[in-house]
Design an enzyme around this catalytic site. Sequence first.
Site, PDB file in Angstrom:
ATOM      1  N   ASP A  85       0.888  -1.154   0.000  1.00 33.05           N
ATOM      2  CA  ASP A  85       0.000   0.000   0.000  1.00 33.05           C
ATOM      3  C   ASP A  85       0.932   1.210   0.000  1.00 33.05           C
ATOM      4  OD1 ASP A  85      -1.508   2.155   0.749  1.00 33.05           O
ATOM      5  OD2 ASP A  85      -2.543   1.135   2.385  1.00 33.05           O
ATOM      6  N   GLY A  98      -9.673   5.829  -5.379  1.00 38.05           N
ATOM      7  CA  GLY A  98      -8.442   5.085  -5.645  1.00 38.05           C
ATOM      8  C   GLY A  98      -7.295   5.480  -4.730  1.00 38.05           C
ATOM      9  N   VAL A  99      -6.112   5.539  -5.308  1.00 43.48           N
ATOM     10  CA  VAL A  99      -4.916   5.829  -4.521  1.00 43.48           C
ATOM     11  C   VAL A  99      -4.964   7.278  -4.001  1.00 43.48           C
ATOM     12  CG1 VAL A  99      -3.363   6.508  -6.415  1.00 43.48           C
ATOM     13  CG2 VAL A  99      -2.455   5.312  -4.470  1.00 43.48           C
ATOM     14  N   ASP A 100      -5.582   8.159  -4.759  1.00 40.40           N
ATOM     15  CA  ASP A 100      -5.737   9.565  -4.366  1.00 40.40           C
ATOM     16  C   ASP A 100      -6.494   9.651  -3.029  1.00 40.40           C
ATOM     17  OD1 ASP A 100      -5.722  12.294  -4.525  1.00 40.40           O
ATOM     18  OD2 ASP A 100      -7.119  12.469  -6.219  1.00 40.40           O
ATOM     19  N   GLY A 126      -6.148   2.647 -12.904  1.00 35.25           N
ATOM     20  CA  GLY A 126      -7.358   2.299 -12.149  1.00 35.25           C
ATOM     21  C   GLY A 126      -8.564   2.962 -12.787  1.00 35.25           C
ATOM     22  N   VAL A 127      -9.092   3.976 -12.101  1.00 35.90           N
ATOM     23  CA  VAL A 127     -10.279   4.704 -12.585  1.00 35.90           C
ATOM     24  C   VAL A 127     -10.079   5.211 -14.020  1.00 35.90           C
ATOM     25  CG1 VAL A 127     -11.713   6.751 -12.162  1.00 35.90           C
ATOM     26  CG2 VAL A 127     -10.875   5.403 -10.237  1.00 35.90           C
TER      27      VAL A 127
HETATM   28  N1  AR6 Z   1      -1.325   1.736  -3.003  1.00 39.13           N
HETATM   29  C1  AR6 Z   1      -0.829   1.393  -4.217  1.00 39.13           C
HETATM   30  N2  AR6 Z   1      -1.576   1.321  -5.327  1.00 39.13           N
HETATM   31  C2  AR6 Z   1      -2.884   1.604  -5.208  1.00 39.13           C
HETATM   32  C3  AR6 Z   1      -3.490   1.961  -3.983  1.00 39.13           C
HETATM   33  C4  AR6 Z   1      -2.640   2.031  -2.840  1.00 39.13           C
HETATM   34  N3  AR6 Z   1      -3.108   2.366  -1.640  1.00 39.13           N
HETATM   35  N4  AR6 Z   1      -4.820   2.193  -4.208  1.00 39.13           N
HETATM   36  C5  AR6 Z   1      -5.041   1.958  -5.513  1.00 39.13           C
HETATM   37  N5  AR6 Z   1      -3.884   1.600  -6.119  1.00 39.13           N
HETATM   38  P1  AR6 Z   1      -6.329   5.008  -9.441  1.00 39.13           P
HETATM   39  P2  AR6 Z   1      -5.940   6.562 -11.901  1.00 39.13           P
HETATM   40  C6  AR6 Z   1      -3.611   1.291  -7.538  1.00 39.13           C
HETATM   41  O1  AR6 Z   1      -7.737   4.730  -9.803  1.00 39.13           O
HETATM   42  O2  AR6 Z   1      -6.301   5.405 -12.732  1.00 39.13           O
HETATM   43  C7  AR6 Z   1      -8.962   9.209  -8.549  1.00 39.13           C
HETATM   44  O3  AR6 Z   1     -10.303   9.365  -8.249  1.00 39.13           O
HETATM   45  C8  AR6 Z   1      -4.769   0.823  -8.359  1.00 39.13           C
HETATM   46  O4  AR6 Z   1      -4.905  -0.589  -8.232  1.00 39.13           O
HETATM   47  O5  AR6 Z   1      -6.055   5.391  -8.044  1.00 39.13           O
HETATM   48  O6  AR6 Z   1      -4.761   7.388 -12.278  1.00 39.13           O
HETATM   49  C9  AR6 Z   1      -8.279  10.504  -8.926  1.00 39.13           C
HETATM   50  O7  AR6 Z   1      -8.781  11.603  -8.187  1.00 39.13           O
HETATM   51  C10 AR6 Z   1      -4.331   1.229  -9.746  1.00 39.13           C
HETATM   52  O8  AR6 Z   1      -3.509   0.215 -10.328  1.00 39.13           O
HETATM   53  O9  AR6 Z   1      -5.706   6.210 -10.342  1.00 39.13           O
HETATM   54  C11 AR6 Z   1      -8.586  10.605 -10.379  1.00 39.13           C
HETATM   55  O10 AR6 Z   1      -9.861  11.150 -10.592  1.00 39.13           O
HETATM   56  C12 AR6 Z   1      -3.462   2.451  -9.538  1.00 39.13           C
HETATM   57  O11 AR6 Z   1      -3.237   2.520  -8.135  1.00 39.13           O
HETATM   58  C13 AR6 Z   1      -8.536   9.184 -10.847  1.00 39.13           C
HETATM   59  O12 AR6 Z   1      -8.862   8.387  -9.706  1.00 39.13           O
HETATM   60  C14 AR6 Z   1      -4.079   3.769 -10.022  1.00 39.13           C
HETATM   61  O13 AR6 Z   1      -5.478   3.727  -9.827  1.00 39.13           O
HETATM   62  C15 AR6 Z   1      -7.168   8.787 -11.316  1.00 39.13           C
HETATM   63  O14 AR6 Z   1      -7.228   7.498 -11.854  1.00 39.13           O
END
Ligand code: AR6
Length: 339
Positions: free
Chosen positions: A9, A31-33, A118-119
């Site tokens: 994480d 997501g990660v944000d 992700g998203v």
């Molecule tokens: N640690 C590591 N990786 C993670 C974690 C974590 N805690 N949580 C999720 N992931 P995403 P995006 C992975 O959706 O596609 C937000 O709403 C996850 O499995 O977080 O760039 C923002 O505000 C995935 O592989 O980011 C934007 O609106 C990766 O992190 C939008 O999402 C990225 O997934 C950005 O979307």
Amino acid sequence: MPLQLIRNDITKMRVDAIVNAANPSLLGGGGVDGAIHRAAGPQLLAACRRLGGCQVGQARLTRGYDLPCKYVIHTVGPIWQGGAHGERAQLASCYRSALALAASHRCKTVAFPLISSGVYGYPKAQALQVALETIAEFLSGHDMTVYIVVFDRDAVQVSSKLFQNITAYIDDVYADAHADPAGRFRQLPAAPVGGFAEEAASFAPPPRTAMRPSVAHPGLDAMLAQLDESFTQMLLRLIDEKHISDADCYKKANIDRRLFHKIRSNPHYKPSKQTALALAVALELSLEQTRELLMKAGFALSHSDKGDIVVEYCIRQRIYNIIEINQVLFKLDLQPLGY
Ligand code: AR6
């Protein structure tokens, strides 16, 4: 190890900076944000408000607040629209901008999530490829350790043919090593009476008088004075013979420059097995040479060890790309090469 793929994480990473996959408002999301904002506390949102947003492919920096890292670097990845809308260039720009910002703040350790995967819908395997290539290019000119933090092992997709071949090879070789060819464990002959006592006697230490120093073993001093080529000496000889620079060697081995200098400056340095193997791969050694180099460090390639079998397979197939090998090792939950 300059580039490491790990499963974790990202909010738990004790590094100088973690990178956030944000949106252009920088005001948080899912997501990660979302995870980063929750772990950093409300001061992060206040700091992001003051930044006034960020464009796709660019990056902004804040402190880490309640996170164990010093900084958070926020970058905005592209939304996947099929791949023909400049997504790759935009994603590469995210990594480059974030790394440049990290370097300008003297960060030595940085952790990235797989941005956009992700998203935003970027296919994970392709997102990882862009990350690996862009980070590796940056690291060829900078001293930094970069972690790519993936949540699930499925994010790492090694070419399915290579993966199938390697797992088949492991099945063959590992199964052979663990078979019981002579049926040794099936029929243990009964020990003859007194047999164990005889054996024990043959391993008894020699009488004390025979254990006196070199007078009793006149050859020992001479043998110690004629040690074989050491690990370091063999490594440096091979680097010379292959006409490559030290930097090419440690970069290709994914080994930290300081570690390489430690090895270089100590003729009796004993590296870890993963380091010795990484150097063998970087030097594109044959299997025989790899075994010899490992032996100099006191190691062997074993068919009882799945990691060793993967490396053996790759060397046999002349796959000398350490990042590719480490992806396979990661996928199989085995220790990566390098350090
Ligand atoms: N640690 C590591 N990786 C993670 C974690 C974590 N805690 N949580 C999720 N992931 P995403 P995006 C992975 O959706 O596609 C937000 O709403 C996850 O499995 O977080 O760039 C923002 O505000 C995935 O592989 O980011 C934007 O609106 C990766 O992190 C939008 O999402 C990225 O997934 C950005 O979307």
